[in-house]
Structure formats: structure tokens, C-alpha cells
Scaffold this motif. Sequence first.
Motif: not given
Length: 285
Positions: A35-58
Motif C-alpha cells: 500500500l505505502e509503496k504504491g503497488e496497489l491500484r484499482l481497475v474498473y470493469q464496465p457494467i451495461r444497463d440492458l434497458g438503456s444500453g448504457r454503461i451504468a456502473t463500474a
Amino acid sequence: QAKESGRGTTRIFDAAMSQKVCARQDLKRDLAFALEKGELRLVYQPIRDLGSGRIATAEALLRWRHPEKGEVSPVDFIPLAEETGLINAIGEWVLEAACRQAAHWPADVSVAINISPVQFRSDTFPMKVAAALARSRLAPARLELEITESVLLADSEHNMRILHDLKAIGVRISLDDFGTGYSSLSYLRLFPFSKLKLDRCFVSDIGRSAQSEAIVRAVADMGHALSMMTTAEGVETSGQLDWLRANGWSQAQGYLIGRPAEADVFGALVAPSGLRDLEGAVPSR
Ligand code: C2E
Ligand code: MG
Ligand code: MG
Ligand code: MG
């Protein structure tokens, strides 16, 4: 059995075992500084709303780039962090980083983070969530906390209070990996979840098993009846996506929609000039 198989085998077995234990100890020690060495990071996976067709969440997913071992999977290091209690510091960092990141996205995009059962043991967890929201100025409704059934298994009275405190803050709670536990259904009576995430092992059966398809269909109906959003995990083929859409699923997540992406790549995708409405256009790197 080790005794029966003779000395030679026993020694090989012992050596392999102790090597494994050592590797775990090494990882544990290194994780303390990751953590303190900055070796952790977050990546974001898209989640698609099937009603609107949009990416609603990561969904924010942890990554650890170890200086010698390279990328270590969260499946391997989260358990170590839970054993050592480091998950509390790591979890707090995830919360802060994800809220800060999501505050830069359009207001109709939310962020989902995974919460370890260990984090629930602390009475101060809801306060930490409220503080992270206040610092980032992220609207509480844009934060989803994903928990698994194991949270509800242990010390349910305490955990139930924490869940209700979190709901009072205005964040949404999702039940992750639904269907893989031992008594999934009974947990739905205990708490009004906002969202149910079906484990990917069911999705991979679509088109292959009529039995699994009947279950997946029934889960969507149940989610609808209980006013929950339903997200199918691990969607990899357009056949699966079409089937889920036709059978009432509200959201889809998986490699077909997009692989977990670096923060800047996801940010560009959902930016006003981005490609969030286009199917299959999520870039990966
Ligand atoms: P999860 O919460 O069920 O996350 C979904 C996992 O499925 C992720 O694995 C994701 O990369 C993977 N996945 C997504 N789409 C597909 C697909 O189409 N096919 C296949 N085969 N896999 C797909 P990942 O990133 O390795 O994370 C594994 C687990 O580690 C997560 O499962 C979650 O339980 C845990 N985890 C990740 N980040 C955190 C975190 O910040 N805190 C905690 N406590 N746990 C985390
Ligand atoms: Mg999850
Ligand atoms: Mg899951
Ligand atoms: Mg999982």
C-alpha cells in the motif's frame, strides 16, 4: 497416508508444502508494504444497463503489481490480507480511491466496490463510508457495496445493524456471487438488497443446460418481484447477452461488455464524448 508412501515421497511432499508456506509468508510480508509503496491500484470493469444500453456502473477491482512476481491476483492476496487484518487498511484505501475516481465521472455512472466480511466486524465501517463520500463529494446513491453471503453467515445481528446503518447513509448494497453459497434464498429475507449479482457459473451454462436456464430465468423473475436490480456476471458471448436481455435481466457484466480497464481508459469511455452507448466498444489495454 504420507507414512505409507515411504520416506522419499514424504520428503518431497514436505519440501513442496514448506515451499508453499514460505511463498505465502513472503507474500504476506510484502503485502504489508504494498500500500505505502504504491503497488496497489484499482481497475474498473464496465457494467451495461440492458434497458438503456448504457454503461451504468463500474466495478472497482484490486490489482497488485509485485516488484518481482508481477501481477498477483486478488483471489490470492485478499485472503492473506484478511488473515493479517491488513484488509482494513486496504479496504479503506479502496473506498477512498474509488469514490475519488467516480466523482469525476458523469452523475449517472456509479461505482461498485467489494467489501470483505472482515471490514464488517468494525463498528466504525459505516462512518468510514460516510467520510469517504463527504471527502469526495460523491452522491451516496452512486456508491454500491458488494458483499457476499459470508457477511450474513457470521454474527448476523451485528452485521445486520451495520447493513442498516449503511442503507441509512444512502449507499446501495448488492449481494455478490449469488447462487454459490449454501442458502442463498434465505438471505434475501434478511435484508432488502438493491441488487443481486448472479455468479458467472450460471451464465456460462446458458445455451448448454436447460436446467440452468430455468434457474437463471427464475432468478430474474424473483429479483423483479423483490424490486431488485439483477446483474449477470461473466457474460462472454453475444448469445448469452441476447438470452439475458430476452429473459428480463437488468444488467450485464463480463468480458463481452468489457475487461477491467485502467482508470483513465474507463474515464474516457464514460466521458460525454466517449463510446459508452456503443456495444462492444470498450477498449482494453
Ligand atoms: P468478484 O467481485 O465476483 O469480481 C468479478 C471477477 O470476475 C473479477 O475477477 C473479474 O475480473 C472477473 N470477470 C469479470 N468478467 C468476467 C468474464 O467474462 N469471464 C471471466 N472468466 N471472469 C470475469 P478479479 O478481478 O480477479 O477479482 C476476483 C475477486 O477478488 C472478486 O470477485 C472479489 O471477490 C475479489 N476482489 C477484487 N477486488 C477486491 C477489493 O477491492 N476488495 C475485496 N474485499 N475483494 C476484492
Ligand atoms: Mg464483486
Ligand atoms: Mg461476483
Ligand atoms: Mg467472485
